[in-house]
Motif scaffolding. Structure first.
Motif, PDB file in Angstrom:
ATOM      1  N   GLN A 157      36.530  25.103  33.716  1.00  0.00           N
ATOM      2  CA  GLN A 157      38.089  25.373  34.359  1.00  0.00           C
ATOM      3  C   GLN A 157      38.847  26.305  33.850  1.00  0.00           C
ATOM      4  O   GLN A 157      40.164  26.039  33.792  1.00  0.00           O
ATOM      5  N   TYR A 158      38.870  27.264  33.287  1.00  0.00           N
ATOM      6  CA  TYR A 158      39.947  28.601  33.548  1.00  0.00           C
ATOM      7  C   TYR A 158      40.216  28.817  35.032  1.00  0.00           C
ATOM      8  O   TYR A 158      39.685  28.591  35.585  1.00  0.00           O
ATOM      9  N   PHE A 159      41.687  29.112  34.265  1.00  0.00           N
ATOM     10  CA  PHE A 159      42.396  29.604  35.698  1.00  0.00           C
ATOM     11  C   PHE A 159      42.288  30.995  35.073  1.00  0.00           C
ATOM     12  O   PHE A 159      42.198  31.877  33.799  1.00  0.00           O
ATOM     13  N   GLY A 160      42.379  31.904  36.436  1.00  0.00           N
ATOM     14  CA  GLY A 160      42.084  33.625  36.192  1.00  0.00           C
ATOM     15  C   GLY A 160      44.051  34.092  37.259  1.00  0.00           C
ATOM     16  O   GLY A 160      44.540  33.105  37.979  1.00  0.00           O
ATOM     17  N   VAL A 161      44.690  35.162  36.423  1.00  0.00           N
ATOM     18  CA  VAL A 161      46.308  35.507  36.637  1.00  0.00           C
ATOM     19  C   VAL A 161      46.088  36.368  36.537  1.00  0.00           C
ATOM     20  O   VAL A 161      45.682  37.399  35.726  1.00  0.00           O
ATOM     21  N   GLY A 162      47.186  37.301  37.539  1.00  0.00           N
ATOM     22  CA  GLY A 162      47.122  38.581  37.643  1.00  0.00           C
ATOM     23  C   GLY A 162      45.979  39.879  38.153  1.00  0.00           C
ATOM     24  O   GLY A 162      45.886  38.906  39.221  1.00  0.00           O
ATOM     25  N   THR A 163      46.899  40.710  39.090  1.00  0.00           N
ATOM     26  CA  THR A 163      46.224  41.528  39.962  1.00  0.00           C
ATOM     27  C   THR A 163      44.944  42.301  39.452  1.00  0.00           C
ATOM     28  O   THR A 163      44.150  42.534  40.992  1.00  0.00           O
ATOM     29  N   GLY A 164      44.367  41.903  38.184  1.00  0.00           N
ATOM     30  CA  GLY A 164      43.275  42.319  38.330  1.00  0.00           C
ATOM     31  C   GLY A 164      42.460  42.045  39.147  1.00  0.00           C
ATOM     32  O   GLY A 164      41.107  42.445  39.313  1.00  0.00           O
ATOM     33  N   TRP A 165      42.824  40.601  39.774  1.00  0.00           N
ATOM     34  CA  TRP A 165      41.798  39.863  40.354  1.00  0.00           C
ATOM     35  C   TRP A 165      40.983  39.980  42.089  1.00  0.00           C
ATOM     36  O   TRP A 165      40.395  39.944  41.877  1.00  0.00           O
ATOM     37  N   SER A 166      42.403  40.750  42.339  1.00  0.00           N
ATOM     38  CA  SER A 166      41.935  40.884  43.621  1.00  0.00           C
ATOM     39  C   SER A 166      41.672  42.978  43.684  1.00  0.00           C
ATOM     40  O   SER A 166      41.240  42.954  44.312  1.00  0.00           O
ATOM     41  N   ALA A 167      42.000  42.749  42.789  1.00  0.00           N
ATOM     42  CA  ALA A 167      41.663  44.390  42.642  1.00  0.00           C
ATOM     43  C   ALA A 167      39.809  44.715  42.217  1.00  0.00           C
ATOM     44  O   ALA A 167      40.146  45.954  42.827  1.00  0.00           O
ATOM     45  N   TYR A 168      39.240  43.941  41.316  1.00  0.00           N
ATOM     46  CA  TYR A 168      38.111  44.558  41.071  1.00  0.00           C
ATOM     47  C   TYR A 168      37.016  43.204  41.351  1.00  0.00           C
ATOM     48  O   TYR A 168      37.740  41.847  40.610  1.00  0.00           O
ATOM     49  N   ASP A 169      36.244  43.259  42.423  1.00  0.00           N
ATOM     50  CA  ASP A 169      34.945  41.934  42.693  1.00  0.00           C
ATOM     51  C   ASP A 169      34.754  41.810  41.666  1.00  0.00           C
ATOM     52  O   ASP A 169      34.216  40.751  41.240  1.00  0.00           O
ATOM     53  N   THR A 170      33.911  42.729  40.377  1.00  0.00           N
ATOM     54  CA  THR A 170      33.526  41.805  39.375  1.00  0.00           C
ATOM     55  C   THR A 170      33.829  40.522  38.686  1.00  0.00           C
ATOM     56  O   THR A 170      33.784  40.273  37.517  1.00  0.00           O
ATOM     57  N   LEU A 171      35.471  40.584  38.864  1.00  0.00           N
ATOM     58  CA  LEU A 171      35.883  39.776  38.156  1.00  0.00           C
ATOM     59  C   LEU A 171      36.415  38.560  38.773  1.00  0.00           C
ATOM     60  O   LEU A 171      36.046  37.722  39.355  1.00  0.00           O
ATOM     61  N   ILE A 172      36.640  38.475  40.230  1.00  0.00           N
ATOM     62  CA  ILE A 172      36.933  38.011  41.568  1.00  0.00           C
ATOM     63  C   ILE A 172      35.703  36.622  41.483  1.00  0.00           C
ATOM     64  O   ILE A 172      35.708  35.740  41.519  1.00  0.00           O
ATOM     65  N   LYS A 173      34.745  37.660  41.304  1.00  0.00           N
ATOM     66  CA  LYS A 173      33.393  36.602  41.752  1.00  0.00           C
ATOM     67  C   LYS A 173      32.481  35.713  40.893  1.00  0.00           C
ATOM     68  O   LYS A 173      31.975  35.030  41.134  1.00  0.00           O
ATOM     69  N   ASN A 174      32.984  35.883  39.457  1.00  0.00           N
ATOM     70  CA  ASN A 174      33.644  35.521  38.231  1.00  0.00           C
ATOM     71  C   ASN A 174      33.141  33.556  38.845  1.00  0.00           C
ATOM     72  O   ASN A 174      34.280  33.465  38.737  1.00  0.00           O
ATOM     73  N   ASN A 175      31.705  32.638  38.672  1.00  0.00           N
ATOM     74  CA  ASN A 175      32.236  32.033  39.556  1.00  0.00           C
ATOM     75  C   ASN A 175      32.747  30.819  37.863  1.00  0.00           C
ATOM     76  O   ASN A 175      33.272  29.569  38.342  1.00  0.00           O
ATOM     77  N   LYS A 176      32.979  31.257  37.035  1.00  0.00           N
ATOM     78  CA  LYS A 176      33.947  30.779  35.876  1.00  0.00           C
ATOM     79  C   LYS A 176      35.495  30.371  35.835  1.00  0.00           C
ATOM     80  O   LYS A 176      35.650  30.083  35.544  1.00  0.00           O
ATOM     81  N   VAL A 177      35.779  30.774  36.830  1.00  0.00           N
ATOM     82  CA  VAL A 177      37.262  31.109  36.691  1.00  0.00           C
ATOM     83  C   VAL A 177      38.039  30.926  37.811  1.00  0.00           C
ATOM     84  O   VAL A 177      38.033  31.127  39.223  1.00  0.00           O
ATOM     85  N   ASN A 178      38.976  29.778  38.135  1.00  0.00           N
ATOM     86  CA  ASN A 178      39.545  29.658  39.555  1.00  0.00           C
ATOM     87  C   ASN A 178      41.248  29.935  39.321  1.00  0.00           C
ATOM     88  O   ASN A 178      41.727  30.189  38.854  1.00  0.00           O
ATOM     89  N   VAL A 179      40.919  31.830  40.589  1.00  0.00           N
ATOM     90  CA  VAL A 179      41.627  32.679  40.318  1.00  0.00           C
ATOM     91  C   VAL A 179      43.432  32.053  41.172  1.00  0.00           C
ATOM     92  O   VAL A 179      43.557  31.220  42.262  1.00  0.00           O
ATOM     93  N   LEU A 180      44.504  31.796  40.314  1.00  0.00           N
ATOM     94  CA  LEU A 180      45.625  31.862  41.083  1.00  0.00           C
ATOM     95  C   LEU A 180      46.262  32.504  42.095  1.00  0.00           C
ATOM     96  O   LEU A 180      46.349  33.485  40.980  1.00  0.00           O
ATOM     97  N   VAL A 181      45.988  32.467  43.286  1.00  0.00           N
ATOM     98  CA  VAL A 181      46.534  33.825  43.847  1.00  0.00           C
ATOM     99  C   VAL A 181      48.370  33.904  43.787  1.00  0.00           C
ATOM    100  O   VAL A 181      49.211  35.192  44.357  1.00  0.00           O
TER     101      VAL A 181
END
Length: 228
Positions: A157-181
């Motif tokens: 149930q982790y949320f992800g915030v910030g520009t790092g998620w869109s900049a790096y696929d190694t973060l965005i593909k982590n299935n533990k995180v719900n990224v708030l675009v």
């Protein structure tokens, strides 16, 4: 508590003032225009609130991490305001501000905040939400994105915030995180409760004791079009 907070650490520039329980704020995406925009934004929110700097109790600023130039701009302006008024100051983490927004707006509790630090690295920290504010789980760090998320993180149930998620696929593909675009940049509005918590804990300092946080020792940004 009457409080003004400013931030210029990323492509965004923001100002928020809390006066007698009411909040007034401005937020703009304005890369490389922070030094031109931040003082007018301060004037706007003070006029809207019907107060002067001298009538405030404390000042706060986004102390980083983020753009070296942006952090210096906010630090310098805040020092000038504090020296001119004699008000004490607190510095608020830009990573914590985004985590605070995720918890307040999206109902999160556990948040990974990641800002693109260039050079294939991110500024990264983990936060948990309790009693109205986020608290840091481990030290803020600058690391390659593939090493950012702790191996001990098992929650889904982790949320992800910030520009790092869109900049790096190694973060965005982590299935533990719900990224708030919609939460890409820190916003002074969400720094207000974090600043208040520090003030209540007796952590406000004089202007000359302000400590910006860069996480990196050297100013080695890779310049990209329209970004600092």
């Amino acid at each position: 508590m009457n409080l003004l907070v400013i931030d210029a650490a990323t492509e965004a520039c923001s100002v928020a003032v809390q006066v007698n329980g009411n909040i007034y704020n401005r937020f703009e995406i304005c890369p490389q225009q922070h030094s031109q925009r931040i003082l007018p934004m301060i004037d706007e929110v003070l006029q809207e609130a019907g107060v002067t700097l001298q009538s405030l109790d404390y000042l706060g600023f986004g102390r980083g991490p983020g753009s070296f130039t942006g952090v210096r701009i906010a630090t310098g302006i805040l020092q000038g305001l504090a020296l001119g008024t004699g008000l004490k100051v607190v510095g608020i983490s830009t990573l914590a501000a985004m985590a605070q927004q995720a918890c307040v707006v999206a109902g999160g509790k556990d948040v990974f905040a990641a800002i693109d630090a260039r050079m294939s690295e991110v500024y990264f920290a983990e936060y948990t939400f309790d009693d109205g504010v986020v608290s840091l789980v481990a030290d803020e760090k600058v690391v390659p994105p593939e090493l950012a998320i702790p191996t001990t993180a098992t929650k889904d149930q982790y949320f992800g915030v910030g520009t790092g998620w869109s900049a790096y696929d190694t973060l965005i593909k982590n299935n533990k995180v719900n990224v708030l675009v919609d939460v890409l940049y820190p916003n002074a509005l969400y720094m207000l409760p974090l600043a208040a918590k520090q003030i209540e804990a007796g952590l406000a300092v004089d202007a000359e004791d302000i400590q910006p946080v860069y996480l990196r020792d050297k100013v080695t940004w890779k310049k990209l079009p329209g970004r600092e």
